[in-house]
Scaffold this active site. Structure first.
Site, PDB file in Angstrom:
ATOM      1  N   HIS A 381     -11.345  -1.209  -7.613  1.00  0.00           N
ATOM      2  CA  HIS A 381     -10.459  -1.244  -6.579  1.00  0.00           C
ATOM      3  C   HIS A 381      -9.676  -2.350  -6.456  1.00  0.00           C
ATOM      4  O   HIS A 381      -8.830  -2.696  -5.676  1.00  0.00           O
ATOM      5  CB  HIS A 381     -11.040  -0.847  -5.114  1.00  0.00           C
ATOM      6  CG  HIS A 381     -11.186   0.585  -5.114  1.00  0.00           C
ATOM      7  ND1 HIS A 381     -10.453   1.437  -4.789  1.00  0.00           N
ATOM      8  CD2 HIS A 381     -12.315   1.375  -5.379  1.00  0.00           C
ATOM      9  CE1 HIS A 381     -10.642   2.740  -4.857  1.00  0.00           C
ATOM     10  NE2 HIS A 381     -12.000   2.716  -5.011  1.00  0.00           N
ATOM     11  N   LYS A 573      -2.181  -2.443   7.851  1.00  0.00           N
ATOM     12  CA  LYS A 573      -3.311  -2.685   7.009  1.00  0.00           C
ATOM     13  C   LYS A 573      -4.098  -3.596   6.954  1.00  0.00           C
ATOM     14  O   LYS A 573      -3.914  -4.429   8.010  1.00  0.00           O
ATOM     15  CB  LYS A 573      -2.257  -2.821   5.503  1.00  0.00           C
ATOM     16  CG  LYS A 573      -1.367  -4.015   5.482  1.00  0.00           C
ATOM     17  CD  LYS A 573      -0.769  -3.986   3.931  1.00  0.00           C
ATOM     18  CE  LYS A 573       0.182  -2.957   4.011  1.00  0.00           C
ATOM     19  NZ  LYS A 573       0.681  -2.707   2.532  1.00  0.00           N
ATOM     20  N   ARG A 574      -5.021  -3.949   6.462  1.00  0.00           N
ATOM     21  CA  ARG A 574      -5.984  -5.005   6.466  1.00  0.00           C
ATOM     22  C   ARG A 574      -5.247  -6.323   6.291  1.00  0.00           C
ATOM     23  O   ARG A 574      -4.375  -6.476   5.569  1.00  0.00           O
ATOM     24  CB  ARG A 574      -7.165  -4.993   5.558  1.00  0.00           C
ATOM     25  CG  ARG A 574      -8.240  -6.036   5.399  1.00  0.00           C
ATOM     26  CD  ARG A 574      -9.308  -5.431   4.366  1.00  0.00           C
ATOM     27  NE  ARG A 574      -8.943  -4.944   3.080  1.00  0.00           N
ATOM     28  CZ  ARG A 574      -8.669  -5.905   2.084  1.00  0.00           C
ATOM     29  NH1 ARG A 574      -9.074  -7.183   2.491  1.00  0.00           N
ATOM     30  NH2 ARG A 574      -8.446  -5.416   0.910  1.00  0.00           N
ATOM     31  N   LYS A 579      -1.750  -9.751   1.086  1.00  0.00           N
ATOM     32  CA  LYS A 579      -0.837  -8.520   1.534  1.00  0.00           C
ATOM     33  C   LYS A 579       0.482  -9.120   2.293  1.00  0.00           C
ATOM     34  O   LYS A 579       1.405  -8.658   2.441  1.00  0.00           O
ATOM     35  CB  LYS A 579      -1.474  -7.699   2.430  1.00  0.00           C
ATOM     36  CG  LYS A 579      -2.659  -6.921   1.804  1.00  0.00           C
ATOM     37  CD  LYS A 579      -3.403  -6.116   2.925  1.00  0.00           C
ATOM     38  CE  LYS A 579      -4.619  -5.298   2.029  1.00  0.00           C
ATOM     39  NZ  LYS A 579      -4.246  -4.263   1.150  1.00  0.00           N
ATOM     40  N   THR A 681      -2.555   3.042  -0.038  1.00  0.00           N
ATOM     41  CA  THR A 681      -2.605   4.422   0.209  1.00  0.00           C
ATOM     42  C   THR A 681      -1.466   4.497   1.317  1.00  0.00           C
ATOM     43  O   THR A 681      -1.100   5.534   1.636  1.00  0.00           O
ATOM     44  CB  THR A 681      -3.698   5.120   0.320  1.00  0.00           C
ATOM     45  OG1 THR A 681      -4.461   4.181   1.244  1.00  0.00           O
ATOM     46  CG2 THR A 681      -4.613   5.122  -0.968  1.00  0.00           C
ATOM     47  N   LYS A 685       1.445   7.529   2.647  1.00  0.00           N
ATOM     48  CA  LYS A 685       1.612   8.043   3.858  1.00  0.00           C
ATOM     49  C   LYS A 685       2.868   7.845   4.593  1.00  0.00           C
ATOM     50  O   LYS A 685       3.760   8.642   5.133  1.00  0.00           O
ATOM     51  CB  LYS A 685       0.420   7.667   4.887  1.00  0.00           C
ATOM     52  CG  LYS A 685      -1.058   7.801   4.411  1.00  0.00           C
ATOM     53  CD  LYS A 685      -1.880   7.082   5.108  1.00  0.00           C
ATOM     54  CE  LYS A 685      -3.334   6.914   4.280  1.00  0.00           C
ATOM     55  NZ  LYS A 685      -4.349   5.893   4.824  1.00  0.00           N
TER      56      LYS A 685
END
Length: 859
Positions: A381, A573-574, A579, A681, A685
């Site tokens: 991952h 998100k985290r 990110k 993911t 969504k």
């Protein structure tokens, strides 16, 4: 919540004088039966009446009522899986971010409407009861939510499967925002009883830890090794039903709780050492207390390793027990079970299965290794080196001495083969070895996973290619046939039907049925509707309803009033530097600076919405949260802004909060540095619910862009190859700072203390990181990102065009259903087949009759 009508349990009589059958209360679907069952649970199980019951009591009673209607299917499913011909997929994951069970169970059973009517007849609101449920604290982010989506799809596709993990008592943590900072408090999701789980204490398993090993010879004279542990821990299973959508399949999520094998030391107690009397209990239970304990300390690292081994060993022993209940030996174990390793956390299972087969069940090494490799498959991952787990050999030796010996033997035999295949290539041997010899001697878990599995997969096309080219390049050159791509997916049942029932109703109405919930490839049939004004108006109305609901939630939970007509720009998100939440904050400051320079400038009003947790020991991530809130505190109140920009940080982002956020978003921020995000993911969504994406060519963004159309995606930034080339050429972030006036102003403002006047030095670590390292190339991508956001604003001005883009984004997401992902795993990796569950004892004259289970008397 309204007051409940009288819920006293009642016993009715038929015209013949016979009592109504008790079993109807357990399985019946009529409004009256549901009401009666609800009332009976409240009274007989909880000991409450409508005069003494709390809202939590009502939720619990309803949950047991709904669970009753799962049990018949659940038991029949488990019975079917004991058939020797049915291969079972076992999904091993340290995280399962399941979300609330009640709403999901209602839609999968097709009971939402009758239960809603039953609650209304009882004076209660179903939506209020659903909101009472605490999100199970069993995960942090995408890894755990993916596992939950996969379990949903496995059940919906009727694939025999079990999820295995840990029943964390406190989850990761409950996030609060105080003075702009993340504050972690225990997530007491089990504070109220959990009506969805069933404890199976009789199936508990003993786990060994510490101690030493001894060599012996068995009765056949064969050399055997015996592990003499210094302590043992008991793994107690808790089972949760996982229903498929509108079928009879109910799979199982089995989570393990740690308990002491000797909970109370009477000798210590009698000697007056009261702390020591319960110390074993406390030490053992720590294993399943908290998800991912902070590993900044040696104790934290040791506890993480114990967690991983604990749930993997318990799960493997459970599989072996199930196998031997049907088969005479373990020779065909790999034909009955397919085990998927969800990242490196469960990788110790490779060595543990070898230990169980060789040490506990007397199998020869070569046969055991063949079974092991044919059983395991490994999902990678991440491309981030820090996420590819390495454990100090010294720690393994102390905690898992027998496992370390087995790892050494696996490595020895593997490297002997490599030496034959590539004689003299010492560099290759060092890179492939499970044992890293440089610096602190450590065990490379990704290497162990690759060697011990028959399949290795990435989770997006780009990610898989980068694994082949860089992270796992040597293994790909060794075994190219092992490598697969399995682009992630999410379940449309939770992320469209449950999250966005209004949109679901529109789809079903226009398609004439709800078959699309099993097959998203039916949605493109609606594409001609983009030219239907009435359809587009209804689409906008649905989106506006969701935005207004989120605006109310934001006001109630943060005190910030936002304009539901503004563009909702969302990044949830985290929190991690790659990110690039910080890049989004820099763009907000840029937009703020424009308004300060010209308060009358015409801009598209925006609400910037952030959410996500930072790991407790991740200082830079927590500082980014603080900066985000500090910028919001200034921008939200500045009179020159006049409410045209609002910045919101939603605390404690969760699955249930995601169900509010994704349908309300206009713009999805997927701005990670190209080549760093495995898949994502959340991007799926958002897109499924009609949000447009601004993003880099990273992870699944690439495939989303291909599916929805380049014209419906706001692309910016360096590609993965350009990122690599830029770094190879000697990246100098200060060059961008020196030559870009707007960028320099932003960084100088952060550095100056503008956003935190009381602590002007607070954000200097962020500035120094950007100017001196900028590992994730924020400065290199800054101007392209700002330009992309200007294109977003221009596009949003034309609501007719924006709506068409939104519709096409949602209709073209079939590829990103987890049903497609799981079908590919089944056919290409697991060789798993569907097993439809038939309720053979079903009597159409008595549709509510329960499955009758014979009582076996004890001898």
């Amino acid at each position: 919540m309204t007051n409940a009508a009288s819920l006293e349990p009642s016993s009715a009589m038929s015209s013949s004088g016979a009592s109504i059958r008790v079993e109807d209360d357990r399985t019946g679907l009529s409004i009256e039966t549901l009401r009666r069952a609800f009332a009976d649970h409240l009274f007989f199980l909880l000991g409450k009446t409508d005069r003494s019951a709390t809202a939590a009591d009502y939720y619990t009673s309803l949950s047991y009522t709904v669970r009753d209607r799962l049990l018949r299917r659940w038991m029949k499913t488990q019975e079917a899986y004991r058939n020797p011909g049915n291969k079972v997929v076992c999904y091993l994951s340290a995280e399962f971010l399941m979300g609330r069970h009640l709403g999901n169970s209602l839609i999968n059973l097709g009971l939402h409407k009758p239960v809603q009517e039953a609650m209304e007849a009882s004076g209660l609101e179903l939506d209020d009861l659903i909101e009472i449920e605490r999100d199970p604290g069993l995960g942090n982010g995408g890894l755990g939510r993916l596992a939950a989506c996969f379990l949903d799809s496995l059940a919906t596709l009727q694939i025999p499967a079990m999820g295995y993990g840990i029943r964390y008592e406190f989850g990761i943590f409950h996030q609060m925002i105080q003075n702009g900072w993340q504050v972690e408090i225990p997530d007491q999701w089990l504070k109220l009883q959990n009506p969805w789980e069933i404890m199976r204490r009789e199936e508990s398993i003993e786990i060994k830890l510490g101690g030493h090993t001894e060599s012996q010879h068995d009765e056949k004279g064969q050399h055997r090794v015996v592990w003499i542990p210094s302590r043992t821990v008991v793994a107690v299973p808790y089972d949760t039903p996982v229903p498929g959508y509108r079928n009879n399949t109910v799979n199982t999520l089995r989570l393990w709780k740690a308990e002491a094998s000797n909970e109370f030391n009477f000798d210590a107690f009698n000697a007056g050492n009261y702390d020591r009397a319960v110390s074993d209990k406390l030490t053992s239970e720590n294993i399943s207390k908290v998800l991912y304990p902070n590993d900044n300390t040696p104790q934290g690292r040791e506890l993480r390793l114990e967690q991983q081994y604990f749930f993997v060993s318990a799960s493997l022993q459970d599989m072996i027990r199930r196998h031997l209940a049907v088969h005479p030996n373990l020779d065909n174990f790999h034909e009955q079970f397919a085990i998927q390793l969800n990242d490196t956390h469960p990788t110790v299972g490779v060595a543990e299965l070898m230990r169980l087969l060789v040490d506990e069940h007397g199998m020869y090494w070569d046969q055991a290794w063949t079974i092991c490799q044919k059983t395991f498959a490994y999902t990678n991952h991440t491309l981030l080196p820090e996420a590819l787990e390495r454990w100090p050999v010294e720690l393994f030796e102390r905690v898992l001495p027998r496992i370390l010996e087995i790892v050494y033997e696996i490595n020895h035999q593997f490297l002997e083969q490599v030496a034959k295949w590539y004689p003299g290539d010492e560099g290759l041997m060092r890179r492939l070895s499970i044992i890293q010899e440089d610096g602190e001697k450590s065990i490379r878990m990704a290497n162990l996973a690759c060697i011990g599995s028959h399949a290795i997969n990435g989770v997006a096309a780009l990610h898989t290619e980068l694994l082949k080219q860089s992270t796992l390049r040597d293994f790909y050159q060794l075994w190219p046939e092992k490598f697969f791509n399995k682009t992630n997916g999410v379940t449309p049942r939770r992320w469209i039907l449950l999250s966005n029932p209004e949109l679901s109703e529109l789809y079903s109405e226009k398609l004439g049925n709800d078959d699309w919930l099993h097959d998203l490839s039916l949605l493109p049939q609606l594409e001609p509707q983009v030219n239907d004004g009435a359809f587009c108006d209804r689409w906008r109305a649905i989106k506006q309803t969701k935005k207004q609901a989120l605006a109310e939630y934001i006001l109630n939970h943060t005190g910030i009033e936002v304009d539901s007509n503004s563009l909702f720009d969302v990044q949830v998100k985290r929190i991690h530097e790659y990110k690039r939440q910080l890049l989004a904050v820099m763009e907000i400051i840029t937009l703020y600076n424009r308004l300060k320079a010209n308060p009358n400038a015409e801009i598209v009003p925006r609400t910037f919405i952030f959410g996500g947790k930072a790991a407790p020991g991740y200082f830079m991530a927590k500082l980014i949260i603080k900066l985000t809130n500090a910028v919001g505190a200034l921008v939200n109140c500045d009179p020159d802004v006049r409410g045209r920009i609002k910045v919101v940080y939603l605390p404690n982002f969760s699955v249930s909060l995601g169900q509010r956020v994704y349908p309300a978003a206009d713009l999805s921020e997927q701005i990670s540095t190209a080549g760093k995000e495995a898949s994502g993911t959340g991007n799926m969504k958002f897109s499924m619910n009609g949000a447009l994406t601004v993003g880099t060519l990273d992870g699944a963004n690439i495939e989303i862009r291909e599916e929805v159309g380049e014209e419906n995606f706001f692309l910016f930034g360096l590609t993965a190859q350009e990122v690599a080339d830029t770094k190879a050429a000697g990246y100098r972030p200060r060059d961008y700072y020196d030559t870009n006036t707007a960028l320099r102003q932003v960084i100088d403002q952060i550095d100056s203390g503008l956003f935190c006047p009381g602590e002007p030095e607070l954000f200097k670590p962020l500035v120094e990181s950007l100017l001196n390292e900028d590992t994730y190339l924020l400065l290199a991508d800054y101007q392209a990102y700002v330009d992309a956001q200007d294109r977003v604003s221009e596009a949003y001005k034309d609501q007719t065009s924006w709506t068409k883009m939104s519709i096409l984004n949602a209709l073209r997401t079939a590829k990103f259903s987890s049903d497609r992902t799981i079908a590919e795993y089944c056919s290409e990796i697991w060789d798993a087949k569907a097993v439809p569950i038939e309720l053979q004892d079903y009597n159409p004259d008595r549709p509510n009759a329960p499955l009758r289970v014979p009582i076996r008397r004890a001898n």
